[in-house]
Design an enzyme around this catalytic site. Structure first.
Site, PDB file in Angstrom:
ATOM      1  N   PRO A  36      -9.791  -3.853   2.843  1.00  0.00           N
ATOM      2  CG  PRO A  36     -11.840  -2.738   3.129  1.00  0.00           C
ATOM      3  CD  PRO A  36     -11.241  -4.110   2.943  1.00  0.00           C
ATOM      4  CG  ASP A  37      -5.819   1.300   3.873  1.00  0.00           C
ATOM      5  OD1 ASP A  37      -6.847   1.802   3.381  1.00  0.00           O
ATOM      6  OD2 ASP A  37      -4.672   1.675   3.573  1.00  0.00           O
ATOM      7  CG  PHE A  38      -9.121   1.528   9.166  1.00  0.00           C
ATOM      8  CD1 PHE A  38     -10.428   1.252   9.496  1.00  0.00           C
ATOM      9  CD2 PHE A  38      -8.136   0.582   9.473  1.00  0.00           C
ATOM     10  CE1 PHE A  38     -10.769   0.062  10.118  1.00  0.00           C
ATOM     11  CE2 PHE A  38      -8.466  -0.605  10.101  1.00  0.00           C
ATOM     12  CZ  PHE A  38      -9.787  -0.871  10.423  1.00  0.00           C
ATOM     13  NE  ARG A  39      -6.722   6.939  10.657  1.00  0.00           N
ATOM     14  CZ  ARG A  39      -6.951   5.805  11.340  1.00  0.00           C
ATOM     15  NH1 ARG A  39      -6.472   4.645  10.904  1.00  0.00           N
ATOM     16  NH2 ARG A  39      -7.656   5.835  12.450  1.00  0.00           N
TER      17      ARG A  39
ATOM     18  CG  ASN B 280      -4.129  -5.700  10.254  1.00  0.00           C
ATOM     19  OD1 ASN B 280      -4.278  -4.508  10.483  1.00  0.00           O
ATOM     20  ND2 ASN B 280      -3.346  -6.163   9.301  1.00  0.00           N
TER      21      ASN B 280
ATOM     22  CG  ASP C  82      -6.783  -9.452   8.646  1.00  0.00           C
ATOM     23  OD1 ASP C  82      -5.933 -10.104   9.299  1.00  0.00           O
ATOM     24  OD2 ASP C  82      -6.457  -8.529   7.883  1.00  0.00           O
TER      25      ASP C  82
ATOM     26  CG  HIS D 178      -6.582  -2.399  17.523  1.00  0.00           C
ATOM     27  ND1 HIS D 178      -6.234  -1.579  16.475  1.00  0.00           N
ATOM     28  CD2 HIS D 178      -6.170  -1.737  18.654  1.00  0.00           C
ATOM     29  CE1 HIS D 178      -5.643  -0.478  16.941  1.00  0.00           C
ATOM     30  NE2 HIS D 178      -5.588  -0.555  18.252  1.00  0.00           N
TER      31      HIS D 178
END
Ligand code: OAD
Ligand code: ZN
Length: 245
Positions: free
Chosen positions: A33-36, A106, A108, A123
């Site tokens: 899933p993304d964040f926004r 990302n 991941d 990040h």
């Protein structure tokens, strides 16, 4: 074929100095899933009194390391995810000598899994973990042995993922390297990011060329800066862009 994609294919055909800068939207087609977005982490109901943004902050981690790790396990560390067509297309562009680097927000590791070599994870990532006291490093296999808080087997202190939390600064070496790549880039492709989180989103300002490509599902505050603006699914767009290359 969509006229814009056709123009863009030409730009990519002619360049051997492309840099990609992306975010969570690159991995949504892989089930991350993304964040926004409406279905993103920040809009998801959770059974805690805290907002997801706060749960991903340095302050929260220090105050509630157990709750922090639980949030990571339940929302960020996802088993069985595989790279999608966007990751694969970017790895292919690097392999054929067109793309210099992937700069990603990302955590991941899907770019590396797709075969990308030069990946700058500004990040951090969820492969690497370290002890907050003695600095000993650990991998995900070690972390999975614990049900809640992870403890260092050398000193007993708390082990955390090597990701950047709100309230923490980015790795300056990585940022300097990302800036130098973007400054020298002929084509900058930005995709799958809302471009609202700084300092990451500010990287776009270091690009000096006139081939800035922005591929996103929704509008972003920086759409007007794009020379090529494509609204759509980045997995589909990237797949189309590398076809026949
Ligand atoms: P966001 O969730 O803010 O933005 C993702 C963007 O990708 C949205 O604009 C979506 O419309 C778009 N999107 C989703 N799926 C897509 C698809 N298949 N194709 C094209 N676009 C798609 O994620 P980021 O911009 O990555 O930081 O967020 C930046 C940072 O905020 C993250 O790195 C994280 C977060 O808080 C930290 O945790 C430090
Ligand atoms: Zn330790």
């Amino acid at each position: 074929m969509n006229r814009k994609i056709e123009d863009l294919k030409k730009v990519i055909e002619e360049s051997d100095n492309i840099v990609f800068f992306g975010g969570a939207g690159v991995s949504t087609a892989s089930g991350v899933p993304d964040f926004r977005s409406a279905t993103g982490l920040y809009n998801r109901k959770n059974d805690s009194d805290f907002s997801p943004e706060y749960m991903l902050s340095h302050d929260f981690f220090v105050k509630y390391p157990d709750k922090f790790m639980k949030y990571c396990r339940e929302n960020l560390i996802i088993d069985g995810i595989k790279p999608n067509a966007a990751h694969k297309a970017l790895a292919y562009l690097e392999k054929i000598g067109k793309l210099k680097a992937v700069i990603t927000q990302n955590i991941d590791s899907l770019h590396q899994e797709a075969g990308s070599k030069n990946v700058i994870e500004i990040h951090g990532n969820l492969r690497d973990y370290y002890c907050t006291n003695c600095g000993k490093t650990f991998d995900l296999t070690y972390v999975k042995k614990f049900e809640s808080t992870v403890k260092c087997d050398r000193c007993g202190s708390i082990v955390r993922p090597d990701i950047v939390l709100y309230g923490e600064s980015l790795d300056q070496d990585k940022i300097s390297y990302a800036i130098s790549l973007i400054r020298r880039a002929d084509v900058l492709i930005i995709g799958g990011t809302s471009l609202v989180v700084y300092p990451a989103a500010g990287l776009i300002d270091f690009y000096r060329g006139n081939k800035l490509v922005l591929i996103n599902k929704e509008t972003t505050p920086r759409d007007s800066r794009a020379d090529y603006l494509i609204q759509g699914d980045i997995a589909k767009v990237m797949k189309e862009l590398v076809k026949d290359l």
